[in-house]
Design a protein around this motif. Structure first.
Motif, PDB file in Angstrom:
ATOM      1  N   ASN A  87     -51.942 -32.426 -14.759  1.00 49.96           N
ATOM      2  CA  ASN A  87     -51.327 -31.294 -14.065  1.00 49.96           C
ATOM      3  C   ASN A  87     -52.269 -30.726 -12.992  1.00 49.96           C
ATOM      4  N   LYS A  88     -53.534 -30.585 -13.364  1.00 51.05           N
ATOM      5  CA  LYS A  88     -54.519 -30.059 -12.402  1.00 51.05           C
ATOM      6  C   LYS A  88     -54.670 -30.981 -11.200  1.00 51.05           C
ATOM      7  N   GLN A  89     -54.469 -32.263 -11.459  1.00 49.49           N
ATOM      8  CA  GLN A  89     -54.585 -33.220 -10.347  1.00 49.49           C
ATOM      9  C   GLN A  89     -53.303 -33.326  -9.525  1.00 49.49           C
ATOM     10  N   ASN A  90     -52.360 -32.414  -9.812  1.00 45.56           N
ATOM     11  CA  ASN A  90     -51.112 -32.384  -9.054  1.00 45.56           C
ATOM     12  C   ASN A  90     -50.258 -33.647  -9.265  1.00 45.56           C
ATOM     13  N   ILE A  91     -50.325 -34.178 -10.490  1.00 48.22           N
ATOM     14  CA  ILE A  91     -49.557 -35.383 -10.835  1.00 48.22           C
ATOM     15  C   ILE A  91     -48.306 -34.973 -11.606  1.00 48.22           C
ATOM     16  N   ARG A  92     -47.188 -35.557 -11.237  1.00 46.06           N
ATOM     17  CA  ARG A  92     -45.944 -35.312 -11.965  1.00 46.06           C
ATOM     18  C   ARG A  92     -45.676 -36.469 -12.934  1.00 46.06           C
ATOM     19  N   LYS A 114     -41.785 -30.928 -17.929  1.00 50.43           N
ATOM     20  CA  LYS A 114     -41.511 -29.604 -17.346  1.00 50.43           C
ATOM     21  C   LYS A 114     -42.752 -29.029 -16.674  1.00 50.43           C
ATOM     22  N   LYS A 115     -43.892 -29.159 -17.370  1.00 49.15           N
ATOM     23  CA  LYS A 115     -45.138 -28.603 -16.855  1.00 49.15           C
ATOM     24  C   LYS A 115     -45.502 -29.191 -15.486  1.00 49.15           C
ATOM     25  N   THR A 116     -45.225 -30.469 -15.306  1.00 55.41           N
ATOM     26  CA  THR A 116     -45.706 -31.155 -14.097  1.00 55.41           C
ATOM     27  C   THR A 116     -44.602 -31.346 -13.051  1.00 55.41           C
ATOM     28  N   PHE A 117     -43.450 -30.788 -13.316  1.00 57.15           N
ATOM     29  CA  PHE A 117     -42.255 -31.044 -12.503  1.00 57.15           C
ATOM     30  C   PHE A 117     -42.464 -30.828 -11.003  1.00 57.15           C
ATOM     31  N   LYS A 118     -43.226 -29.788 -10.655  1.00 56.48           N
ATOM     32  CA  LYS A 118     -43.346 -29.437  -9.231  1.00 56.48           C
ATOM     33  C   LYS A 118     -44.487 -30.171  -8.522  1.00 56.48           C
ATOM     34  N   ASN A 119     -45.256 -30.940  -9.272  1.00 59.75           N
ATOM     35  CA  ASN A 119     -46.421 -31.609  -8.670  1.00 59.75           C
ATOM     36  C   ASN A 119     -45.982 -32.719  -7.719  1.00 59.75           C
ATOM     37  N   ASN A 120     -46.806 -32.928  -6.682  1.00 59.17           N
ATOM     38  CA  ASN A 120     -46.341 -33.896  -5.682  1.00 59.17           C
ATOM     39  C   ASN A 120     -47.404 -34.814  -5.081  1.00 59.17           C
ATOM     40  N   LYS A 121     -48.566 -34.894  -5.758  1.00 62.60           N
ATOM     41  CA  LYS A 121     -49.560 -35.836  -5.223  1.00 62.60           C
ATOM     42  C   LYS A 121     -49.161 -37.262  -5.602  1.00 62.60           C
ATOM     43  N   LEU A 122     -48.876 -37.427  -6.875  1.00 60.01           N
ATOM     44  CA  LEU A 122     -48.447 -38.736  -7.392  1.00 60.01           C
ATOM     45  C   LEU A 122     -47.398 -38.482  -8.462  1.00 60.01           C
ATOM     46  N   GLN A 123     -46.335 -39.270  -8.462  1.00 62.69           N
ATOM     47  CA  GLN A 123     -45.363 -39.206  -9.564  1.00 62.69           C
ATOM     48  C   GLN A 123     -45.532 -40.449 -10.424  1.00 62.69           C
ATOM     49  N   ILE A 124     -45.815 -40.219 -11.702  1.00 71.12           N
ATOM     50  CA  ILE A 124     -45.898 -41.335 -12.641  1.00 71.12           C
ATOM     51  C   ILE A 124     -44.587 -41.387 -13.421  1.00 71.12           C
ATOM     52  N   ASN A 125     -43.894 -42.497 -13.300  1.00 71.58           N
ATOM     53  CA  ASN A 125     -42.688 -42.700 -14.107  1.00 71.58           C
ATOM     54  C   ASN A 125     -43.091 -43.565 -15.291  1.00 71.58           C
ATOM     55  N   LEU A 126     -42.997 -42.991 -16.456  1.00 72.64           N
ATOM     56  CA  LEU A 126     -43.378 -43.742 -17.649  1.00 72.64           C
ATOM     57  C   LEU A 126     -42.094 -44.309 -18.262  1.00 72.64           C
ATOM     58  N   ALA A 127     -41.985 -45.624 -18.261  1.00 69.62           N
ATOM     59  CA  ALA A 127     -40.788 -46.263 -18.812  1.00 69.62           C
ATOM     60  C   ALA A 127     -40.971 -46.435 -20.313  1.00 69.62           C
TER      61      ALA A 127
END
Ligand code: IPE
Ligand code: IPE
Ligand code: MG
Length: 224
Positions: A87-92, A114-127
């Motif tokens: 979250n601190k690293q701006n990762i969703r 929910k916590k990381t929803f607004k972050n926009n540096k990197l989005q990690i999609n975990l399948a």
């Protein structure tokens, strides 16, 4: 030079690595987690916006219960330890797949998303509990229910990857050349790299080599 927005990875080979070096498949899953952390860092360094990681398929329920339990415990501990940091690293963090695990994990996944929803540096999609065929069937069901016109853009809307650009690059480690029910629709035009190394042995250098080679490819999309 090809732009690179989205990398998808089939992280395969943990079990074989564990058996080979530690006499335990689960030890391989644990080691694989360190590779995940390295690759996340390197993805940020490369300014890539989306990273999709295949962690558990709908078919992986066929494995022994002890291995399945170990995998989920590993994920639970990882999230508990690292979600603040991510979250601190701006990762969703976004989960793709069907979120139906044991209550504690379901809750943790919800909180993390929910916590990381607004972050926009990197989005990690975990399948997680992800299967492309069931994703497509579900999308068709919604299309029909909503009486939408059946076309590509409407179907895409109801996939779990809605709003995410298709992967430019797919990497599968573990010396196996198959898709194993991963993003069958979304990978239609992705560049695919099959790596011999097992996931726990895959490192930043290997990753950057793939990225470098990807950037040089002539991508046609049907054109010449
Ligand atoms: C991939 O590694 C990770 C998961 C499916 C969770 P494997 O566990 O499939 O490793 P191998 O292919 O058996 O070596
Ligand atoms: C694909 O690996 C799934 C994940 C990496 C999570 P598998 O090891 O389950 O694939 P198959 O069964 O060998 O095709
Ligand atoms: Mg495997």
């Amino acid at each position: 030079m090809n732009p690179l927005k989205h990398v998808a990875i089939i992280m395969d080979g943990n079990g074989r690595w564990g058996l080979r070096y530690k006499n335990s498949r689960n030890a391989g899953h644990k080691a694989g987690l360190s590779t995940v952390e390295k690759i996340i860092k390197e993805t940020i360094k490369n300014k890539i916006k989306f990273l999709t990681l295949y962690a558990f398929s709908t078919e992986n329920w066929r494995r022994p219960k002890t291995e399945i339990n170990y995998l989920f415990k590993l994920l639970e501990n990882f999230l508990k330890d690292k979600i603040e940091d991510l979250n601190k690293q701006n990762i969703r963090l976004k989960i793709i797949g069907i979120k139906s695990f044991y209550p504690k994990l379901n809750k943790l996944l919800d909180i993390s998303e929910k916590k990381t929803f607004k972050n926009n540096k990197l989005q990690i999609n975990l399948a997680l509990n992800y299967g492309s065929k069931s994703e497509l069937v579900n999308a068709c069901k919604v299309l029909v229910k909503n009486k939408d016109k059946i076309n590509e853009s409407n179907l895409t809307k109801y996939l779990q990857t809605e709003g995410i650009p298709d992967p430019d690059l797919l990497i599968r480690t573990g010396n196996t050349k198959r898709l194993s029910n991963f993003l069958l629709w979304q990978l239609a035009y992705s560049e695919i790299f099959f790596e011999k190394k097992l996931w726990p042995d895959f490192n930043e250098k290997d990753y950057n080599k793939v990225i470098k080679n990807f950037k040089k490819i002539k991508r046609n999309f049907g054109k010449i």
